[in-house]
Structure formats: C-alpha cells, structure tokens
Design a protein around this motif. Structure first.
Motif, PDB file in Angstrom:
ATOM      1  N   GLU A 104       0.869  -1.109   0.054  1.00 44.06           N
ATOM      2  CA  GLU A 104       0.080  -0.048   0.133  1.00 44.06           C
ATOM      3  C   GLU A 104       0.923   1.367   0.114  1.00 44.06           C
ATOM      4  O   GLU A 104       0.308   2.490  -0.152  1.00 44.06           O
ATOM      5  CB  GLU A 104      -0.763   0.025   1.300  1.00 44.06           C
TER       6      GLU A 104
ATOM      7  N   THR B 173     -14.766   4.376   8.199  1.00 42.68           N
ATOM      8  CA  THR B 173     -14.498   3.870   9.704  1.00 42.68           C
ATOM      9  C   THR B 173     -14.457   5.504  10.605  1.00 42.68           C
ATOM     10  O   THR B 173     -15.065   5.582  11.705  1.00 42.68           O
ATOM     11  CB  THR B 173     -13.438   3.283   9.746  1.00 42.68           C
ATOM     12  N   PRO B 174     -13.406   6.148   9.999  1.00 43.37           N
ATOM     13  CA  PRO B 174     -12.973   7.470  11.015  1.00 43.37           C
ATOM     14  C   PRO B 174     -14.100   8.051  11.154  1.00 43.37           C
ATOM     15  O   PRO B 174     -14.275   8.894  12.105  1.00 43.37           O
ATOM     16  CB  PRO B 174     -12.160   8.183  10.072  1.00 43.37           C
TER      17      PRO B 174
ATOM     18  N   ASP C  26     -11.886   2.252   5.017  1.00 37.13           N
ATOM     19  CA  ASP C  26     -10.834   3.083   5.668  1.00 37.13           C
ATOM     20  C   ASP C  26     -11.257   4.624   5.341  1.00 37.13           C
ATOM     21  O   ASP C  26     -10.798   5.380   6.005  1.00 37.13           O
ATOM     22  CB  ASP C  26      -9.450   2.915   5.089  1.00 37.13           C
TER      23      ASP C  26
ATOM     24  N   MET D 218      -6.298   1.557  -1.371  1.00 39.96           N
ATOM     25  CA  MET D 218      -7.487   2.241  -0.650  1.00 39.96           C
ATOM     26  C   MET D 218      -8.729   1.794  -0.666  1.00 39.96           C
ATOM     27  O   MET D 218      -9.502   1.509  -1.821  1.00 39.96           O
ATOM     28  CB  MET D 218      -7.454   3.753  -1.225  1.00 39.96           C
TER      29      MET D 218
ATOM     30  N   ASN E 260      -7.630   2.955  10.774  1.00 33.86           N
ATOM     31  CA  ASN E 260      -8.482   2.473   9.612  1.00 33.86           C
ATOM     32  C   ASN E 260      -8.863   3.844   9.023  1.00 33.86           C
ATOM     33  O   ASN E 260      -9.970   4.353   8.675  1.00 33.86           O
ATOM     34  CB  ASN E 260      -9.904   1.911  10.081  1.00 33.86           C
ATOM     35  N   ASN E 261      -7.597   4.275   8.366  1.00 34.88           N
ATOM     36  CA  ASN E 261      -8.107   5.554   7.820  1.00 34.88           C
ATOM     37  C   ASN E 261      -7.387   5.865   6.450  1.00 34.88           C
ATOM     38  O   ASN E 261      -6.166   5.404   6.442  1.00 34.88           O
ATOM     39  CB  ASN E 261      -7.556   6.595   8.969  1.00 34.88           C
ATOM     40  N   ALA E 262      -8.106   6.180   5.654  1.00 32.64           N
ATOM     41  CA  ALA E 262      -7.232   5.901   4.213  1.00 32.64           C
ATOM     42  C   ALA E 262      -5.918   7.135   4.296  1.00 32.64           C
ATOM     43  O   ALA E 262      -4.907   6.708   3.610  1.00 32.64           O
ATOM     44  CB  ALA E 262      -8.403   6.379   3.138  1.00 32.64           C
TER      45      ALA E 262
ATOM     46  N   LYS F 146      -3.257   5.543   6.208  1.00 29.45           N
ATOM     47  CA  LYS F 146      -2.440   4.599   5.656  1.00 29.45           C
ATOM     48  C   LYS F 146      -1.734   4.794   4.270  1.00 29.45           C
ATOM     49  O   LYS F 146      -0.548   4.723   4.158  1.00 29.45           O
ATOM     50  CB  LYS F 146      -3.182   3.577   5.025  1.00 29.45           C
ATOM     51  N   SER F 147      -2.342   5.886   3.559  1.00 30.84           N
ATOM     52  CA  SER F 147      -1.571   6.388   2.388  1.00 30.84           C
ATOM     53  C   SER F 147      -0.243   7.264   2.508  1.00 30.84           C
ATOM     54  O   SER F 147       0.793   7.305   1.955  1.00 30.84           O
ATOM     55  CB  SER F 147      -2.469   7.289   1.569  1.00 30.84           C
TER      56      SER F 147
END
Ligand SMILES: Cc1cc2nc3c(=O)[nH]c(=O)nc-3n(C[C@H](O)[C@H](O)[C@H](O)COP(=O)(O)OP(=O)(O)OC[C@H]3O[C@@H](n4cnc5c(N)ncnc54)[C@H](O)[C@@H]3O)c2cc1C
Ligand code: SF4
Ligand code: SF4
Lengths: 399, 603
Positions: free
Chosen positions: A6, B8-9, B5, B1, A221-223, A226-227
């Motif tokens: 990722e 959830t926030p 994700d 992605m 759990n956060n895009a 993570k990115s």
C-alpha cells in the motif's frame, strides 16, 4: 526494498536523470545552478518537533538533502550541574524534556545512588516504577496527538492531549507538580501516594482505554493515514546497530531491545512485561507499535497498583545533603523512555559537586543522523510526519 | 485504498456530543491538588532566619532580608527569606530543608499582578491570600534531607561511676565526630549566640575535612580553654542550633572537646604558631586578679599581643571555680591543667596564695602595673537564713566543693539534705553521693528545691544522672526550719511550694503551709546561689566607680570601669558561666591594648 504494497513509495525509484547527479553515492548539489532550493523547516514551524530546524535542499517538493540544525535550546544543564551540589541536580534534569521528564529524574538519582552506594527502599522502587510508566503514558499520548497532527488531522491531538491532562492531574496529586514532577530524589521519592489515589488511577486507565478505542479506530482504519504513513521512513534492520537506533524505532523492525526487559531495573522484573516488536519499521508500523506499548504501559500501571504494598519507607537515609560528597567513580545508568534508550553518564571526583554529567537521549541519533538519512527522497509535506514517527525530541539533543 | 478506511473514521462522531473537558475559569473552581507546589508560605513564629533555604536553592531565588517587626535574638537572626519568582522553579528543596518546618507551599495556582516587583516577595510578611492555606506542599515526615538525630555519646555506666570521680563522658572518636559534624547546617546562629562568638561552623567544617590543626587554630581565635569548654560549657550555642527545633541540636560542645583531645599538649605551640612569643615582650605590664576563666582568657590574649602579664590568685591553684567548683567527674584536673599550662607557657606569670585586698592592695597593683583586670568570681555562699542555718553541720555547697578539690577530707554524714535545684546543687549532691558510697557503701542524699521538676534550673541530664547515682531529687518544697535537738542537727522542715515567681516574673514564692514534710538529716548543704566579694576595692576607689542596683560595678562594653585603668569581667559582671568569663576576658584584653597602645596604632 519497501515491501508494503500500500505504500505510496512502493514503486518509487528516485529519478536521478536530471538532478542531482550522484558521485560515490552522494548527491552533487550545486545551489548556483538554481535547480535546487534551500529551505528551513523550523525552528518556528508547526511541523517541527520542538525547537530545532531541518535545513532542506529540495528539488521541486522532493527533499534531496537534509541537515538537522540545533542550537536553539541549549540550556547548559550538564554544565550547570557541575556547579551544583548533588541534591540540587534533580530539579534541573527533569527540565531536559517536557513530555517525559521522569526518565531524567530516575537516571540521575540512580547514578548518584550507585556511586554513593545507597540502596533505596522497596516502596520507593515501586513508586518510581509507577511514576515512570505514568510518564510513558503521557508521552505516548502527546506523541499520538503529534503524529495525527502532522498529517493535518487536528481532532486526535485534541483528544489525546486532553486525556494527557487528566494524567497530569494525577501527577499533580502524586508529586505536587503537573509537568516537572521533581519527585524522585536521590535515596527514593518525596511522597507516598495520597488517599484513594490507586482507585483514581484505575478509573483513569479505563477512561483512557475508552478514548483509545475511538482514537485507534479513526487513526489506523484511515485512508489518509495509511496512504501517508505506510512505507514512510522505512528503517531497514541493518541500520539499527549502525546508527544506534533504539526504542520503538528499533523494535518496529523486530529488534528485541527494551531495556526494561534486557537490563531490568526498579520493579520491572516483578511485572509481567513482554517484548513488543514489529516487522517493518516504517511510520505506520512504528505507530502501531507505540499504541501497543501505550496499552502495555496502562497494563503495567494496573499491575503496579495491585502489587505495590501500602506504607513503607520511601527514602533511604542520606548524609546531610549540604555537604554530601560522593566517592570518586563513574557510572552510566539507563532506562527505557518512550523514545528509546535514555541514559546518564556521571563522573564523581569525590567532591561535593559532580565532575561531569552527560545526558544521553535517543533523539540524538534519531533526530540527526537517522532523520537526515530518511528525509531524502520524501516530499516536504511528509517531513513532519517522519519526524514524529521517529519520536524526535530536540531538548534531549541539546541539554 | 478501500472504502472501509474512508468510512470508519466517521464512526467516532459521537465524541462530538460529549461534554467538553475544558473548564471555565474562574467560573469553575479547580483548586490545586492537596500536595501541589504552589506559592510559598512562611510561618514567622517558626522561622528562625537560619538561611538554609537560601543555601539550598539551586536557582539563587532566595535572599534573606530584614523584615519589619522581626528582631534578631538568640537562635533567630531576625532575617526572613525573600523569594524571586523570576528565578524560582518550585522545586521545594527550600521547603524540604527548612529545619523548623516554617517554610511551606500553598496549593494556589494563579497570581496576577501588573507590577513585576510583586513577584519578589517575602512570604509571611507580604500579605498574600494563600498565606494561611492549609493545603499545598509540606515536607514529608518520611523524607529527610537533614539528620535530626545526634550521634550517641559513650558514657560510664552508673555502676562504674557512682563511687569514683572518673570522667563520665568518654568523648567522640574520629568516625563519630565526623558523622556528627556532618549534621551541621552552617547557619551560624550558634556563633551569634555564643558569648565568645566562636566560629563554630568553621571548626565543625574542619572536623568534616579532618583538618584538626586548623580546627584547633579556629578554637583559639576566640577561646583559649577548649578542653575545659569542650566538657562543661553551658552551650548556649546548642540551644540556638537550628536542628534543635525538630530534633537534637548538634553536639557542638563534644565536637569542641574532640578537637582539643586530638592535639597533645606538647604540640600546642607548634600548631598555634606561638613558639616565639615567650621571649618577645612589650614593656607594658598588666596585672590580673583571679585565675578563673575570665582572668586566664584576658591573660592569654594579652600575652599573645606581647604584654607582660601577671596573675594574682588567692588560692593555691589556678582555674577558679572550674577547679574549685566543677566536680572532677565532669572536668578532670589534668584537662584543666592542659589548657592552663599552655597559657602559662606563653610567659604569663602567676602568684598563688595571694589575696588582693589582704596580701597586696589594689592600689599597689595600680602603681606597679599599667592596667589591671579583675575577674574574681562569686565565692561567697548564700544562706537561706532559716532558723538553724547557723549550725556547724550546715554548709555552703561551694565551700564543700572547694575542700574536695583541695584534697581535704570532709566529714560526710550518713544522711544529707541539699537545698537547691540548680546545677551547683546537682554537683554537690552527686559529689556527696560518691563520698557516701566510698565511706559507707550506700547513698542517702536528698536534694530539694522550691521549683517543681519541670522548672528546676538544673539541666535535665544532671537530674537524670543524679538519680542514676541513687541520689533522691524531691523538688517543690520550701525550707522552713532546721531542727536542732541537743545541739544535734535532726533535719529540715519544709512546706509545699506552690509557685516561685509572681505574674511579673519576680521571685516571690507561695507556699501551702498545710502540706508539710520533714527531711531527716545529720548534715545540710545550702546551694541557693553565690555572692561576690569586692572587699579588695578600697573605699577611696569606690568613689570613682558606679554600681548597679545588684551591687555590680558598672563597666562599658569594653569591660572598662570608670577608673580607666581598671577592667572587670567574668561572674562579677556577666554570666555566671565559663564562656562569658572567657568572652569578657578577650574583649577586655583587646580594650586594654587599645587603652595602652591605641594611639600608637593610629600614628
Ligand atoms: C559548682 C559549680 C559548678 C559550675 N559548673 C559550671 C559549668 O558546668 N559550666 C560553666 O560554664 N560554668 C559553671 N560554673 C560557673 C563557672 O565556674 C563560673 O562562671 C566561672 O568559673 C567564673 O569565672 P570567673 O573567672 O569570673 O571567676 P572564678 O572562676 O570564680 O575565678 C575567680 C578567681 O579569682 C580568685 N579570687 C577571688 N578574689 C580574689 C582576690 N581578692 N585576690 C586574688 N584572687 C581572688 C578566686 O580564688 C578564683 O580563683 C559552675 C560554678 C560552680 C560553683
Ligand atoms: S530554612 Fe526555614 S527557618 Fe531557615 S530561614 Fe528559611 S524559612 Fe526560615
Ligand atoms: S522552590 Fe526551589 S527554586 Fe524556588 S525558592 Fe525554593 S529552592 Fe529555590
């Protein structure tokens, strides 16, 4: 090299076709060519941790060279202590670090006790261990806010720093001070716990854990997280010993190095404490590991509260502190801070005053050589996140 | 992605509905924790201005300053700490070290003022709203930056001392002395209180450094009788000791003795650097009447200034009351000799068995010498003057003690009563107990005083030790009459004494005549004080002198009388104790030097 699929840096290969050219593996940076820009991140910059700055050479928004610049925070603590009686040192050393002052207090007292041959009472050991773990909790909470904040997420810092303040309330009760506790003195500690304190700490642990459910859910759990964090600031295992990397930064790539376990002190041998390690030390993995260690510290505090006896002596008898002389000798005492190995080297020449005290903080390595190395080839916008992910703390570079 | 994700926030939105943690100051009260290190408080009634807080503060935030309404007195400098909050870091080391517990901290958080000077303040004097707050940081009883317990002194066990005059106190060894010296705070309140202003912190520091020669030199700067004072000094310094407020005062007296004990007599001149003195003299001569501590002190300081000094002493030995009053078990004769022999070695002359006023007149001394110092002490016994007190089995304590010191046999009775509750009464009681033990193998001596035990003037340890030696102390009785039958002394009739002093504090005993007691005895000793004998001052001289209501000759602060050549000190002016005598003698010696050579100095 970067395995995590990722990672935005996954397929990144620095394009060196234009600039900078490399010679013997080093970039040739010719500022006069106008192909590079030099900018300073810090010392006054929300994206820098504390009072230091990073001098960056950028090519577009890619950092091609970074130098950590310090000198904004030199308070001369080590020198000051050479002019202080031994007892006068503990109010000074805590000031080395705001988020986690207690490790300093512990190390400096432990060093004096070792040189002077003083054994501190059992209860004092328990109270010191409690104090150190509480301070790890507050430090992690502050870091958690910093890590989220560095990504522009400003809600988590409100929560965790707010929660940290409740822990500071407990510190205030226990030690008489919120930020600088000045609680551990040579020979022991200054106060036993106030009435009902254990229960208030237990309640606070529950409250913290409740909050952490939401914090972790929205963070991991956060895009965005993570990115931006996966693959950022990857530390390969080979770097660990070469650079002297310690603490979570090292454990995140599987190195089993936690002084509380490998060289246990105080009451750690009597606590259930397991080594927490990761596999790939990138910013995301390090964050995960720090959260696990935050939970571990909460758990250790519960254990301490259950096991610590009521009553008991809290201080070993000292000679008159006004004339206290410590026999000539030297020692190095260390402890596991949230940032890694924290230590004090102390030399006594047998007089009333320490001959030399040297404070070693993990950030000396992490914020200088490691940061300078990892900052190359990332974007300017990721630098703040990288710095926080190394948990750098300038005050321990400049004492 | 993945979508999870992103979603959830958003699930933590419920936090927004929660009560905020922030409080609305000042609408919501949020006092500091009970133990919070807030602004300082100082209890002026407890503070003694010792300056330990100033000494320990690693930020130099404290200065001791003069404060209106606070006077300096014994054991209290009158100064108070002023704290600079521009420097203070709230470490509370000052609170932890404060030996009296006067300095504390409130749990007050905020203090707002637009005047920067406000933040340099004297807690306790500058009125602050937190001055009387009960909460806040106080020194924990469990932690000690100071050592409040004295190093124990080895003493002879009562069974090993009640028949002999062997010295009771054994003295510290080096390890004990250094440990005891370590307790010193170096506040100097002792120095201020000591009549001779001995530099106590300095000689104690020298003990810590194990530099005994230096310590010894420091002693002699202000006291030429250290072996003696190290044993029997009234140690006002210890009463002033800062540690005394929450624990045991430093054993200053024993430490002084430790120093002197370490230096053998034959090394005195070398250590003190006085080898050359004896043959290097000025022309001027000073006569001293009385070889008590006061005369000896004057002689010593005059001798080291180069004057020719001659002492005239009525008795066959030197030392005055130190030899003829203080019993040997407290002050052995060889220790008296050690101090005095050294003074004599500096070329001081002494003529024994010569009473001024009888064998030589004071006018003769005035004619033969450039100046005269009189330190003749209190040698006349005082009587209760009750019926029967003129019986020949009724003695004065000082007369008996003198006889013992002279080595004369005294006719010790089997049953003795001592009237008096001071230290002299204890000395004679314990001396007689020893003599009874030697003669009859048992003790039967009772000491009785007007004062009840709680206000008896004798030192506590004297009372305790007297009892250990099987003497009976029965205080709180007023002597009424000594019963004599067939010229034989039968005993003392006494009545309960209810109080000794009136509301104004003057001596005015009240009795309950119904509570009676008869003390059976075949010998009675009166020990209710001593008086002075100034008969050597001729009537012609008296005209030129002034006297105070108690009959003492008036002197100025230099102990100089209205007859410029005559200086007077010791018990007949101040005290009565050895150290006042020493201090007076020292001051007078300097004044005599000024009187004889002051002008020379100026030219
Ligand atoms: C029993 C007793 C116990 C004591 N215990 C202590 C104690 O523990 N600690 C303490 O500090 N103090 C103690 N004192 C008090 C102390 O001894 C005196 O305060 C001190 O000795 C006074 O010193 P001085 O030099 O003034 O007089 P003195 O010591 O009395 O010396 C005066 C000297 O002058 C001589 N003299 C007097 N008249 C003449 C004259 N006309 N011509 C020539 N010589 C003369 C005397 O014979 C004597 O030798 C005690 C006193 C007594 C009586
Ligand atoms: S240490 Fe205590 S007693 Fe001494 S001056 Fe300071 S406040 Fe007063
Ligand atoms: S609290 Fe600490 S810094 Fe402040 S005055 Fe006291 S000793 Fe000095």
């Amino acid at each position: 090299m970067i395995k995590n699929s990722e990672s935005k840096y996954k397929d990144y290969v620095a394009d060196r076709s234009k600039y900078p050219q490399e010679e013997d593996g080093k970039a040739i940076i010719d500022l006069d060519s106008h192909k590079f820009t030099k900018i300073w991140q810090g010392p006054q910059h929300p994206g820098v941790t504390g009072n230091m700055s990073v001098e960056l050479i950028v090519n577009g928004d890619e950092i091609v060279d970074a130098k950590t610049r310090v000198g904004y925070l030199h308070r001369g603590f080590e020198k000051l202590m050479e002019r202080r009686r031994y007892i006068q040192c503990f109010p000074i050393v805590c000031r080395i670090c705001v988020p986690e002052p207690d490790t300093n207090e512990y190390c400096v007292s432990a060093a004096m006790e070792e040189l002077a041959g003083i054994e501190i009472p059992e209860k004092a050991k328990w109270l010191r261990t409690l104090n150190l773990e509480m301070s790890r909790v507050t430090s992690f909470l502050m870091w958690a806010g910093g890590q989220a904040g560095s990504l522009g997420m400003n809600t988590i810092p409100q929560w965790t720093v707010g929660m940290r303040d409740f822990w500071l309330d407990l510190f205030e009760e226990m030690t008489g001070g919120r930020v600088y506790h000045m609680y551990m003195i040579p020979g022991g500690v200054r106060k036993d716990l106030p009435e009902g304190f254990r229960d208030r700490v237990r309640a606070q642990i529950i409250q913290t854990k409740e909050l952490l459910v939401d914090v972790e859910r929205s963070f991991f759990n956060n895009a965005i997280v993570k990115s931006r964090l996966i693959g950022l600031g990857h530390i390969p295992k080979e770097m660990i010993s070469e650079y002297g990397i310690t603490g979570p930064n090292a454990r995140a790539c599987g190195v089993e190095n936690d002084i509380r376990i490998t060289n246990p002190y105080l009451k750690y041998p009597e606590l259930e404490l397991e080594m927490i390690t990761g596999t790939e030390s990138d910013a995301y993995e390090r964050a995960k590991l720090r959260y696990r260690e935050l939970h571990q510290s909460l758990n250790l505090i519960s254990q301490i509260l259950d096991k610590m006896p009521e009553g008991g002596e809290i201080q070993a008898k000292l000679p008159n502190v006004l004339h206290w002389k410590i026999p000539a000798g030297q020692t190095y005492k260390r402890a596991e801070s949230t940032r890694g190995e924290h230590g004090f080297y102390m030399v006594s020449d047998g007089t009333k005053y320490p001959r030399r005290i040297y404070a070693r903080g993990a950030s000396y390595t992490h914020a200088i050589s490691v940061l300078e190395k990892l900052a190359c080839n990332i974007t300017i916008s990721d630098l703040a996140a990288l710095m926080v992910s190394l948990h750098t703390c300038p005050p321990e570079i400049e004492r | 992605m993945n979508l999870k994700d992103i979603i959830t926030p958003l699930t933590v939105w419920k936090q927004a509905a929660k009560e905020p943690w922030t409080i609305k100051n000042p609408l919501t009260e949020r006092p500091g924790a009970d133990n919070y290190r807030g602004f300082h408080q100082n209890d002026f009634d407890k503070c003694i201005g010792c300056g330990s807080c100033e000494e320990i503060c690693q930020n130099a935030a404290i200065d001791l300053v003069q404060v209106e309404g606070q006077e300096s007195k014994d054991g209290n400098s009158g100064l108070r700490p002023k704290i600079d909050y521009g420097r203070c870091c709230w470490c509370a080391l000052c609170v932890d070290i404060c030996p009296t517990g006067a300095l504390t901290m409130s749990n007050e958080y905020t203090w707002i003022s637009d005047n920067p000077d406000d933040f340099r303040f004297v807690p306790g004097s500058d009125k602050t709203k937190w001055q009387n707050d009960e909460k806040g940081y106080k020194r924990d009883e469990k932690i000690a930056l100071l050592d409040f317990d004295r190093i124990d002194m080895d003493e002879l066990h009562p069974e090993n001392r009640d028949k002999s005059f062997i010295e009771i106190v054994k003295g510290y060894n080096k390890e004990q002395a250094i440990k005891e010296a370590d307790r010193c705070l170096e506040c100097g309140l002792c120095t201020a209180t000591c009549p001779a202003h001995m530099d106590i912190p300095a000689y104690i520091a020298a003990i810590r450094e194990d530099d005994i020669d230096n310590a010894f030199r420091i002693l002699y700067e202000t006291n030429p009788l250290p072996e003696i004072c190290g044993r029997i000094c009234t140690h006002r310094c210890e009463d002033a000791c800062a540690l005394h407020h929450n624990g045991e005062a430093l054993a200053i007296r024993w430490l002084k003795r430790y120093i002197a004990d370490q230096i053998p007599a034959e090394k005195y001149a070398e250590v003190l650097g006085t080898k050359h003195l004896a043959d290097d003299k000025l022309d001027q001569k000073v006569a001293i009447i009385g070889a008590g501590p006061s005369g000896l002190s004057a002689a010593y300081y005059l001798a080291i200034m180069g004057y020719q000094v001659k002492i005239f002493e009525a008795l066959p030995h030197s030392g005055g009351m130190m030899r003829y009053g203080i019993p040997e078990y407290r002050l052995p004769y060889d220790q008296i000799d050690k101090d005095i022999d050294y003074i004599m070695s500096l070329g001081v002359e002494i003529q024994f068995n010569t009473r001024i006023g009888k064998d030589i007149t004071i006018d003769q001394l005035h004619a033969d010498f450039d100046s005269v110092y009189a330190g003749t002490g209190l040698h006349l016994g005082r009587s209760t003057r009750i019926q029967g007190s003129d019986h020949d089995k009724v003695y004065f304590a000082t007369d008996l003690l003198r006889e013992v010191a002279l080595g004369h046999e005294i006719d010790v009775a089997k049953k003795i009563v001592v009237i008096g509750g001071g230290n002299v009464a204890m000395d004679i009681t314990r001396t007689l107990a020893r003599l009874q033990n030697q003669a009859y193998g048992k003790v039967d001596v009772v000491a009785t005083s007007l004062e009840t035990e709680d206000i008896m003037p004798a030192d506590r340890e004297e009372i305790v030790e007297a009892r250990e030696e099987k003497a009976i102390i029965d205080p709180g009785w007023g002597p009424k009459e000594i019963e004599i039958k067939n010229e034989q002394l039968k005993g003392l009739h006494a009545v309960r004494c209810l109080s000794v002093f009136d509301e104004t504090g003057s001596f005015s005993p009240k009795f309950d005549e119904n509570q009676k007691k008869f003390f059976e005895a075949d010998m009675i000793v009166e020990s209710i004080g001593q008086g002075m004998d100034l008969s050597y001052i001729s009537e012609e001289l008296k005209v030129g002198l002034k006297f105070d209501p108690r009959g003492r000759i008036k002197v100025n602060e230099d102990f100089q009388s209205d007859l410029k050549w005559l200086f007077i000190g010791g018990d007949i002016i101040q005290g009565p104790d050895v150290i006042h005598g020493i201090a007076n003698g020292h001051i007078a010696a300097k004044a005599i030097d000024k009187y004889l050579n002051g002008n020379k100095e100026k030219s």
